[in-house]
Write a protein that holds these residues in place. Structure first.
Motif: not given
Ligand SMILES: CCCCCCCCCC(=O)SCCNC(=O)CCNC(=O)[C@H](O)C(C)(C)COP(=O)(O)OP(=O)(O)OC[C@H]1O[C@@H](n2cnc3c(N)ncnc32)[C@H](O)[C@@H]1OP(=O)(O)O
Ligand SMILES: Nc1ncnc2c1ncn2[C@@H]1O[C@H](COP(=O)(O)OP(=O)(O)OP(=O)(O)O)[C@@H](O)[C@H]1O
Ligand SMILES: O=C(O)CCC(=O)C(=O)O
Ligand SMILES: [Fe+2]
Ligand SMILES: [Mg+2]
Length: 334
Positions: A62-70, A134-135, A184-191, A252-257
């Protein structure tokens, strides 16, 4: 460092050192295991991720990117969600889900009873989330330039009604997906607001994406469990976990496994997040017959049959091919 080749060299040098650790992780989460040297498998060559970020995803899933979506965009998604709850608009294909503790009681449903929206691909305002540049620029680092939005959710985790049904059991999202290849699958999850241990943040098992797809089933929870909330069958509660505390707009972007879940909401607020699962346009569908995914295939087909009064002619694969939307590049085999 700006040239991709140079960046890659740095990464590979790093991986070649057996005890390579990750020092500049872009998140407050601690890393649990650093593993052994290996080739880059989970990320693609790109100009966006720093070597540290790339390594972090490779090792942790997983990879957490702070403050990505306005904040403005998130406020718009929230207003649209509220309109849907007030039934001011009707969205084709949208699934409005209520928490099982409410669905099975005499509680009179109103907008506060909605725990999750699924499949908002026909709502242009919410679906804007899935096309945000940005996503997508991050998504491309994991799955490449051909990008399909396969699954959309707005989660409105309710205050727990006292039965712990607001929890989401530990699971791997791949359990639900009859398409591959998995990397080649990924989830984007935004607080959509502050998400912490109190209101039930995501909980992840770092590095679990390096394992295989586990058997999933309903957990044996006394207070009941929501429809289709399967959990990994032999979940080991002793495995090191990381709580992903996030602020509004953090993504946060994370792998499906990656094994993940979320804790119960112990506040009086409704904890909101918006997410999309992306797959490469060159992914392909698989037949899940004879695999651990057979149980979810059966449940999905039963729900679709009841909802749309169709029979066996609609396959598990069809339910995904219908939902999927191209957001960048080409739709090749999906
Ligand atoms: C396709 C899966 C995609 C997953 C992708 C990626 C990873 C995501 C991981 C997850 O999020 S897993 C969870 C995914 N969950 C779902 O997809 C659940 C989808 N939910 C639904 O389809 C509907 O909410 C549901 C069919 C369960 C109910 O909707 P209805 O509009 O039919 O509700 P209604 O109020 O008419 O209730 C019908 C029955 O469902 C029951 N029910 C409603 N909400 C429920 C609930 N939350 N849990 C369990 N049962 C529920 C309700 O009590 C009632 O039971 P009885 O027939 O026994 O009276
Ligand atoms: N028996 C279980 N089977 C599968 N998953 C579980 C089980 N018990 C808890 N979980 C999951 O583990 C994760 C953490 O849940 P839990 O409520 O214990 O911790 P938390 O609320 O996140 O953190 P804490 O209470 O320690 O601050 C959640 O995803 C929850 O759904
Ligand atoms: O609790 C959440 O917001 C995420 C739940 C989850 O992992 C999912 O729906 O797949
Ligand atoms: Fe999930
Ligand atoms: Mg807890």
């Amino acid at each position: 460092m700006s040239r991709p080749a140079e960046r890659l060299r740095v990464i590979i040098n790093h991986l070649d050192r057996p005890s390579a650790g990750i020092r500049a992780a872009p998140t407050s989460a601690q890393t649990v295991s650093y593993g052994h040297p290996q080739r880059l498998r989970y990320t693609l060559d790109n100009d966006l991720l720093t070597p540290e970020q790339r390594l972090f995803y490779e090792e942790n899933g997983f990879l957490l990117i702070r403050n990505l979506v306005s904040k403005q965009d998130i406020d718009r998604f929230r207003r649209e969600f509220e309109r849907i709850c007030r039934q001011e608009i009707k969205v084709p294909g949208l699934v409005v889900m209520r928490d099982v503790a409410i669905a099975k009681s005499e509680f009179v449903p109103d907008q506060r009873a909605v725990s999750k929206l699924q499949d908002f691909q026909e709502d242009p305002e919410l679906f804007r989330y899935c096309s945000l540049p940005e996503i997508l620029k991050y998504v491309e680092c994991f799955i490449g330039p051909n990008i399909m939005a396969m699954h959309t959710m707005l989660i409105n985790k309710p205050p727990d009604a006292g039965k712990k049904t607001s929890r989401h059991p530990m699971h791997q999202d791949l359990h639900y997906f009859p398409f591959r290849p998995v990397d080649r699958i990924v989830c984007a999850w935004t607080a959509m607001e502050t998400v912490n241990r109190q209101n039930g943040c995501l909980v992840v098992l770092p590095g679990s994406h390096k394992g295989t797809l586990q058997e999933h089933d309903y957990p044996e929870w006394e207070g009941g469990v929501n429809k289709m909330y399967h959990g990994v069958r032999d979940y080991d509660p002793e495995h090191p976990r990381v709580h992903l505390e996030m602020e509004k707009g953090d993504t946060v972007f994370f792998h499906p496994l990656l094994i993940h879940g979320s804790g119960m909401n112990q506040t009086q607020g409704f904890r909101k997040a918006i997410s999309c699962h992306y797959a490469s346009g060159d992914c392909y569908y698989i037949d899940v017959k004879g695999t651990t995914q057979e149980n979810i295939e059966k449940e999905v087909k039963e729900i679709v049959a009841r909802k749309y009064a169709v029979g066996d002619e609609v396959t598990f694969k069809d339910t995904w091919a219908i939902r999927g939307r191209l957001v960048q590049g080409e739709r090749i085999s999906m």
